[in-house]
Design an enzyme around this catalytic site. Structure first.
Site, PDB file in Angstrom:
ATOM      1  CG  ASN A   9      -1.728   1.196   1.428  1.00 49.90           C
ATOM      2  OD1 ASN A   9      -1.783   2.053   0.543  1.00 49.90           O
ATOM      3  ND2 ASN A   9      -2.394   1.307   2.574  1.00 49.90           N
ATOM      4  CE  LYS A  11      -0.150   3.024   4.812  1.00 46.56           C
ATOM      5  NZ  LYS A  11       0.013   3.059   6.249  1.00 46.56           N
ATOM      6  CG  HIS A  94      -5.614   1.506   5.307  1.00 49.35           C
ATOM      7  ND1 HIS A  94      -5.207   2.469   6.203  1.00 49.35           N
ATOM      8  CD2 HIS A  94      -4.571   0.642   5.173  1.00 49.35           C
ATOM      9  CE1 HIS A  94      -3.952   2.195   6.571  1.00 49.35           C
ATOM     10  NE2 HIS A  94      -3.550   1.096   5.963  1.00 49.35           N
ATOM     11  CD  GLU A  96      -2.824   5.173   6.983  1.00 54.15           C
ATOM     12  OE1 GLU A  96      -2.822   5.285   5.747  1.00 54.15           O
ATOM     13  OE2 GLU A  96      -1.868   4.661   7.624  1.00 54.15           O
ATOM     14  CD  GLU A 166      -3.161  -2.951   7.378  1.00 55.56           C
ATOM     15  OE1 GLU A 166      -2.038  -3.099   6.909  1.00 55.56           O
ATOM     16  OE2 GLU A 166      -3.876  -1.957   7.145  1.00 55.56           O
ATOM     17  N   GLY A 172       2.640   2.010  10.819  1.00 56.10           N
ATOM     18  CA  GLY A 172       3.532   3.157  10.668  1.00 56.10           C
ATOM     19  C   GLY A 172       4.222   3.565  11.960  1.00 56.10           C
ATOM     20  CB  SER A 212       5.561  -1.999  11.783  1.00 54.21           C
ATOM     21  OG  SER A 212       5.105  -0.695  12.076  1.00 54.21           O
TER      22      SER A 212
HETATM   23  P1  PGA Z   1       3.057   0.085   7.670  1.00 51.56           P
HETATM   24  O1  PGA Z   1       1.598   0.258   7.039  1.00 51.56           O
HETATM   25  O2  PGA Z   1       3.644  -1.153   7.067  1.00 51.56           O
HETATM   26  O3  PGA Z   1       3.791   1.336   7.262  1.00 51.56           O
HETATM   27  O4  PGA Z   1       2.882  -0.031   9.141  1.00 51.56           O
HETATM   28  C1  PGA Z   1       0.768  -0.848   6.857  1.00 51.56           C
HETATM   29  C2  PGA Z   1      -0.555  -0.413   6.303  1.00 51.56           C
HETATM   30  O5  PGA Z   1      -1.058   0.639   6.683  1.00 51.56           O
HETATM   31  O6  PGA Z   1      -1.147  -1.108   5.453  1.00 51.56           O
END
Ligand code: PGA
Length: 249
Positions: A9, A11, A94, A96, A166, A172, A212
């Site tokens: 992803n 983003k 997601h 976010e 997740e 992140g 992560s």
């Molecule tokens: P990250 O993001 O690997 O940077 O923690 C994962 C995600 O949001 O899908």
């Protein structure tokens, strides 16, 4: 045995020029990947990513989709547009999107239905926040989200969909769920699918872990019996680290 699928992803990262650099670098590294590979660039790079990935094992997905088909919805992108651009997958729900744009399980479910109705495959995300985990209500939250986002999906759709677990506190932040914490929730999700559908459907369901994921923790996470892949954020922006995660599968 379920095939492992690693999705990246991107983003809100990478211009069109960056996209061609990254996809070309991935193409050079991933001639015979041991897992399924999906990249999810921003909308502006989708058509180019599809073009560059043609004839390679790399599949392309979008990061979100509108529930509306067309019309006066400024800033939105429809499923028809994604399909015409050549996308095969769409991430829905997601964390976010849930957090910053107040997306609910009900809306995410409608998006998943929309994706299936157009013949594409949704990557449906669920996950608890840190406060929820610390209050000991992770199972309750995940159960509610899974029932909400999967409502009305047929067994065939469930077997095709990708679920991504997740934990919001691991996205992140550099904090990864321990393999035990991740496996526990993955098993819970598979058990819920068995209850909502059937044990056969649950056996086929692909459940990715996200939060992560890095080359150094991917192997252990992906070795768990109920972890069928990864949804990678930060580490997918670099061809070496994304390829290393795919190798770990
Ligand atoms: P990250 O993001 O690997 O940077 O923690 C994962 C995600 O949001 O899908």
């Amino acid at each position: 045995m379920r095939k492992k699928i690693i999705a990246g992803n991107w983003k809100m990262n990478k211009t069109v020029a960056d996209t061609s650099d990254l996809i070309n670098a991935l193409k050079a590294k991933l001639t015979e990947p041991k897992a399924g590979v999906i990249v999810c660039p921003p909308y502006t790079s989708l058509a180019l990513a599809v073009e560059l990935a043609k004839g390679t094992p790399i599949k392309v997905g979008a990061q979100d989709v509108s529930v509306n088909d067309d019309g006066a919805f400024t800033g939105e992108i429809s499923i028809g547009m994604l399909k015409a651009a050549g996308c095969e997958y769409v991430i829905v729900g997601h964390s976010e999107r849930r957090q910053y744009y107040k997306e609910t399980d009900e809306l995410i479910n409608r998006k998943a239905q929309k994706v299936f109705a157009s013949g594409l495959i949704p990557i449906i995300c669920v996950g608890e926040t840190l406060a929820e985990r610390e209050s000991g209500i992770t199972s309750q939250i995940i159960t509610g989200q899974i029932k909400g986002v999967l409502a009305g999906l047929t067994p065939g759709q469930m077997e095709t969909a990708i679920i991504a677990y997740e934990p919001v506190w691991a996205i992140g932040t550099g904090k990864t769920a321990t393999t035990q914490q991740a496996e526990e929730v993955h098993l819970l999700i598979r058990t819920l699918i068995a209850e909502l559908y059937s044990p056969e459907t649950a056996e086929k369901a692909v459940i990715q872990y996200g939060g992560s994921v890095k080359p150094d923790n991917a192997k252990e996470l992906l070795a768990q019996p109920n972890i069928d892949g990864a949804l990678v954020g930060g580490a997918c922006l670099n061809a070496d680290s994304f390829a290393a995660i795919i190798d770990a599968a």
